[in-house]
Design a protein around this motif. Structure first.
Motif, short mmCIF file in Angstrom:
data_model
loop_
_atom_site.label_atom_id
_atom_site.label_comp_id
_atom_site.label_asym_id
_atom_site.label_seq_id
_atom_site.Cartn_x
_atom_site.Cartn_y
_atom_site.Cartn_z
N LYS A 206 0.83 -1.21 0.00
CA LYS A 206 0.00 0.00 0.00
C LYS A 206 0.86 1.26 0.00
CE LYS A 206 -3.94 -2.11 2.39
NZ LYS A 206 -4.74 -2.13 3.65
N VAL A 207 1.97 1.22 0.73
CA VAL A 207 2.90 2.35 0.74
C VAL A 207 3.48 2.58 -0.65
CG1 VAL A 207 5.15 3.12 1.59
CG2 VAL A 207 3.46 2.22 3.19
N LEU A 208 3.89 1.50 -1.31
CA LEU A 208 4.42 1.62 -2.68
C LEU A 208 3.38 2.17 -3.63
CD1 LEU A 208 6.56 -1.64 -3.09
CD2 LEU A 208 7.36 0.68 -2.62
N ASP A 209 2.14 1.71 -3.49
CA ASP A 209 1.07 2.21 -4.36
C ASP A 209 0.86 3.70 -4.14
OD1 ASP A 209 0.71 -0.35 -5.32
OD2 ASP A 209 -1.02 -0.80 -4.04
N ARG A 210 0.94 4.13 -2.88
CA ARG A 210 0.75 5.55 -2.57
C ARG A 210 1.91 6.38 -3.13
NH1 ARG A 210 -3.33 8.06 0.61
NH2 ARG A 210 -3.11 10.24 -0.01
#
Length: 268
Positions: A206-210
């Protein structure tokens, strides 16, 4: 003994990525010589030997004690996830607090030759702010920590106030944010990202997607410094990030985000 020295292992299985202990120890020696000098490094090694031999001598010279005296900040100790003041729904993915080596961090950061004033720095899972304090030594545009534990965040804020009072900050701004890493919005500018195995693969994705969403228009390199990379496969599978070929040693992997034109070539 030789099998232990030359075989990948972890001192804390389940909490630490496997690595070659002999290479890790040699690298630790070189990094400490670089930043502490030979006398304090020798005293630190002697203190560590005494501790292992249960000899109550030189313990004030252990490397972590040297760090605390040098910084004057409250970054010591281990806080297990079971006692952290965090939402129950994220507890299973969270990792315990333990301050990382600021000297190792500085060694890795300096090898990137980043144009600091052009970059923001973000530490996801910043705890009490040990790495924030180290990053603030450099003239980044800003240094920000994101921490989900209110208690650790408050300690970081006290440390930041102490640093400001003692004029220890070279970065343009330094702050800690109390919040969830997966929902933190990044300013649309070049970044150096740091993670010390702060959470599990679901949150990391999720952090990478953000990051991908918030920095989609940035052509400059975006760096991801991963200390103790337990879930490096998440980044390995990314179409945007690739591992830098330069060897950083120890328990470090560094990834760089491709430019938009490189992403298009990679995806065909």
């Amino acid at each position: 003994m030789l099998k232990f020295v030359f075989t990948k292992t972890a001192r804390y299985p389940g909490l630490e990525v496997e690595h070659y202990q002999i290479l890790r120890n040699l690298r630790t020696l070189l990094v400490n010589l670089k930043y502490r000098g030979p006398i304090m490094t020798f005293l630190g090694l002697a203190a560590n030997f005494c501790a292992r031999a249960k000899i109550p001598l030189l313990q004030e010279y252990r490397f972590n004690k040297q760090n605390l005296r040098e910084s004057g900040l409250d970054t010591d100790g281990i806080v297990e996830t079971a006692v952290m003041d965090i939402p129950d729904e994220v507890r299973a993915s969270a990792c315990r607090y333990e301050a990382a080596s600021d000297y190792e961090f500085r060694h890795v950061l300096e090898r990137l030759h980043v144009d600091y004033p052009a970059y923001h720095f973000v530490d996801y899972g910043s705890g009490k702010g040990a790495i924030l304090a180290a990053a603030a030594r450099y003239p980044f545009k800003s240094v920000t920590g994101v921490e989900i534990s209110g208690a650790l965040h408050q300690t970081a804020m006290r440390n930041i106030a102490e640093m400001k009072q003692r004029h220890m900050i070279r970065a343009g701004a330094l702050t800690s944010v109390h919040g969830d890493a997966a929902s933190y919005s990044l300013p649309n500018a070049p970044h150096v990202i740091y993670v010390y195995n702060s959470f599990g693969p679901e949150v990391l994705q999720k952090v990478l997607d953000r990051i991908s969403e918030d920095l989609r228009d940035i052509e400059e390199p975006v760096y991801f410094l991963y200390n103790n990379p337990m879930h490096h496969n998440v980044l390995e599978k990314s179409q945007e990030f690739h591992r830098m070929s330069k060897s950083f040693g120890g328990k470090w992997l560094v990834f760089i985000r491709l430019s938009n034109s490189d992403i298009l070539r990679k995806t065909g």
